[in-house]
Design a protein around this motif. Sequence first.
Motif: not given
Length: 442
Positions: A271-274, A288-289, A282-283
């Motif tokens: 959730l934090s990454i999205s 990671a997401c 970044s790819m």
Amino acid sequence: MAQRKSLESSALVKLNIGGTIFKCYAETLKTFPDSKLARLNDNKKGAFDFKEEEYFFDRDPNLFSYILDSYRKGAIHLPKEICGTTFKAELEFWDVSPRHVASCCWEALYRSEDDKQTMDTLIQRIQQNPNMLLMQEEKLTLRAKLWLFFDEPGSSKLALVWSIFISCVIITSILVDFVSTIEMFREHVSDSQSRLFSKFADTVHMKNITLDRILNMKPCNELLITNVVLHVILTSELVVSFIICEDKTVFKSCVFRHIAFFGYLFYWISLSISLNLVDLDSMYAVIACFIFNYLSIFRYARLFYLTRSVPVFRILRLTFEASKQELKMLVFLLAMLVCVFGYVMFAAEFTQNATITNAFVTVYWALITMTTVGYGDYVPVTAAGHVIAGACAVCGVIVLALPVGIIVSKFYKYYAFYELTMKRPKTIIDSLITAKDGGSKD
């Protein structure tokens, strides 16, 4: 002083068993040479009553009648209503080997041993619950009360209400995840995220159809907020349970807690990454997401942890643990027949069936057929293939039915004994307290 009569010089032997008189020929007692009755002359402890001229044994005359009858018949027969464990102890007293029990009475002799083992296993499993003894203490600390509130629904009415509430939260979070996959509850990602996903799709050579699904996979804000609130409750409950648990080994012993913890952790990371995907730009962040989003499925393990408070699931787990041999037999027979029917079908269909290109395809077909699933993606076209398919289906039904029937019968037995065990909880508690006191003294 009167002398004891020798068995060889007496036609009849008088036996007083618990006040009941039995008479038989001396020759009859020699049917089982190694038994105590065959060695009455060797008895030096005064079993012979000189006054009454009889042998006295303080035993159950009802059971002895079956034992004496076995001397006459040469084999031991006993009614099914007699407890096999008690009768086996009687055989040990008279030094009669259980190998003399007739095959038709094996079930009556050994069934009670199996039942006793079943009951002991159930009681041992119940006593392994550390909360059971904790609930019997008169004075509990606040920490212990909180632990029982979170971990033992049967400890109080409030704990039961909390358990129901947490169960509803878990089920609701799963329903939200399911609903968010419906197109009408999804919305298109932002333009900046869309450009980032398109760049990622070009890098990994992703198909356009897959890219379109990714661009429309974002759940609507209402579902997203609801899911966040639900996971805040679940994560907080798990963390608080860990903090208030006095014995951390009890908390760590539950594998599903570990899996659920990592599931919640991955969910928050995903959730934090999205939410910050555009800023990261970044790819690696996109990859990671996706990875953490898939790994967050581990949080569903919490469903299995909830089954601990449901007796039926405990009995089901115990049944599978006790049915290891049957499960091994099922897997072995299934694997053997799948390989046999798979290769036979490959040999019969290879030259006539274009869909069958190798033996692994037919092995897959045999597995699907024997488990009565039958997708129909691979079907025989030759007459020999149809015969093989019919035989494979019949064998599958037989192989699955035999061990499954045994497992089901064990489940019914465990459940029946569990109900009997729960009718006498005080006995279990007393034995558990005694065991604990004895262990502490040592």
